[in-house]
Design an enzyme around this catalytic site. Sequence first.
Site, PDB file in Angstrom:
ATOM      1  N   TRP A 124       5.414  -5.081  -5.235  1.00 53.20           N
ATOM      2  CA  TRP A 124       4.526  -5.719  -4.385  1.00 53.20           C
ATOM      3  C   TRP A 124       4.538  -6.942  -4.265  1.00 53.20           C
ATOM      4  O   TRP A 124       4.548  -7.831  -3.386  1.00 53.20           O
ATOM      5  CB  TRP A 124       3.127  -5.252  -4.923  1.00 53.20           C
ATOM      6  CG  TRP A 124       2.879  -3.793  -4.482  1.00 53.20           C
ATOM      7  CD1 TRP A 124       2.420  -2.918  -5.349  1.00 53.20           C
ATOM      8  CD2 TRP A 124       2.674  -3.152  -3.190  1.00 53.20           C
ATOM      9  NE1 TRP A 124       2.249  -1.753  -4.659  1.00 53.20           N
ATOM     10  CE2 TRP A 124       2.351  -1.738  -3.140  1.00 53.20           C
ATOM     11  CE3 TRP A 124       2.716  -3.740  -1.956  1.00 53.20           C
ATOM     12  CZ2 TRP A 124       2.190  -1.166  -2.254  1.00 53.20           C
ATOM     13  CZ3 TRP A 124       2.871  -2.845  -0.892  1.00 53.20           C
ATOM     14  CH2 TRP A 124       2.360  -1.406  -0.780  1.00 53.20           C
ATOM     15  N   ASP A 194      -2.276 -11.232  -6.586  1.00 47.16           N
ATOM     16  CA  ASP A 194      -2.664  -9.985  -6.081  1.00 47.16           C
ATOM     17  C   ASP A 194      -3.155  -9.233  -7.057  1.00 47.16           C
ATOM     18  O   ASP A 194      -2.393  -8.481  -7.900  1.00 47.16           O
ATOM     19  CB  ASP A 194      -1.456  -9.438  -5.248  1.00 47.16           C
ATOM     20  CG  ASP A 194      -1.493  -8.064  -4.740  1.00 47.16           C
ATOM     21  OD1 ASP A 194      -2.758  -7.612  -5.110  1.00 47.16           O
ATOM     22  OD2 ASP A 194      -0.544  -7.401  -4.380  1.00 47.16           O
ATOM     23  N   LYS A 218      -7.630   1.024  -4.099  1.00 48.08           N
ATOM     24  CA  LYS A 218      -7.294   1.207  -5.695  1.00 48.08           C
ATOM     25  C   LYS A 218      -8.772   1.249  -6.189  1.00 48.08           C
ATOM     26  O   LYS A 218      -9.014   2.357  -7.043  1.00 48.08           O
ATOM     27  CB  LYS A 218      -6.179   0.534  -6.049  1.00 48.08           C
ATOM     28  CG  LYS A 218      -4.944   0.978  -5.474  1.00 48.08           C
ATOM     29  CD  LYS A 218      -4.059   0.050  -4.639  1.00 48.08           C
ATOM     30  CE  LYS A 218      -2.895   0.872  -3.959  1.00 48.08           C
ATOM     31  NZ  LYS A 218      -2.032  -0.138  -3.541  1.00 48.08           N
TER      32      LYS A 218
END
Length: 382
Positions: A124, A194, A218
């Site tokens: 990511w 993030d 999530k």
Amino acid sequence: MNRMNSSLEQISLQQSVLTGPGPGRAWNFNAGPAMLPQAVMEQAREELLDWQGTGISVMELGHRTPQFIQIAEQAEADLRELLSISDNYHVLFLQGGGTGQFGMTPLNLLRDKTTADYLVTGHWSAKAYEEARRFCAVNVVADGADTNYCAIPARDSWRLNDDAAYVYYCANETLLGLEFHDIPDTGDIPLVTDMTSNLLARPLDVSRFGLVFAGAQKNIGPTGLAVVIVRKDLVGQARRDIPSLYDYALQAAEQSMLNTPPTFNWYIAGLTFRWLLDQGGLETMAAVNRRKAEKLYAVIDDSALYYNEIEPAHRSEMNVHFRLRDESLEPRFIDEAEANNLKALAGHRVTGGLRASIYNAMPEAGVDALIEFLHEFERRNA
Ligand SMILES: *Cc1c(COP(=O)(O)O)cnc(C)c1O
């Protein structure tokens, strides 16, 4: 189907494994979209057709009605309470998920600078780095490639740039389960993170950051929404040639309602925040999350069949990745787990292996059910 049934017969797990979090519900270990708290789902079902006597579903409710504005404001207030977010931060509820923020970060935070610092610690952060390169020069502070992204590069190897507009890192790399357990010290340059897969897992000192963002699917709510917490002094200098929807200052001025926002997602996020407060807040979640992760890693570490590749100090409490020493058994593991109500344990298509995502909404009983299955599968395949 026959194969599923026959494997079901071989396994004699306790009833708790089979019952799941509620009637007809599975233990869902998917990384995202992920399991939501059972109480949140039940409340949403309860008021799906008629939100608090209005005769209107939240999905049908005008976003500028007093009713929806109350939902939106309560969600923000609850999030501020959970994370002790001070008034010098905006809290935004935006569209475009986590990935949308990969672009919005440089577009908004570069200001008069031309370069940004990125730590690359896995899938990511690598994606965020690639996106930022569309808009500015990017300095890679450190890259975990030489450990196959199984460890965070040592702090004394980082090459920070004094001219960077911000320093970016991904607090929890969801694919292999690599998590920062401390906020890195990067001096005065605004820190961006993030936290898509670990925001709200534990208390956070937001004041250490310029920007914290999280895609919702999530640990917060349904897909498509992003929660953005950004220091007020950093907004208002976005590039002029970008769509107004991507400009934090314009969104902040309109309470994230520059256009019709994803109202239902925002509402569910709000129910989740309320649920977290009801649980006792993030200190409580932190203790439960630590216990869940520790017992799962303990089983993997004690096993002759399973193993985890991540540097122990950087193991994620949210995403527990593991492999089987005999890789050919993995498809059977996944099938048998599915047949026993333990769903979505396959690893990401990029990494393979197996992964149990155990966010806030996964009850400890779900982890216990998985542990029971891990023992049982190992006994039969030793
Ligand atoms: C899932 C994930 C993303 C991407 O989220 P989307 O909403 O699909 O764009 C970004 N960062 C992290 C850490 C993630 O786990």
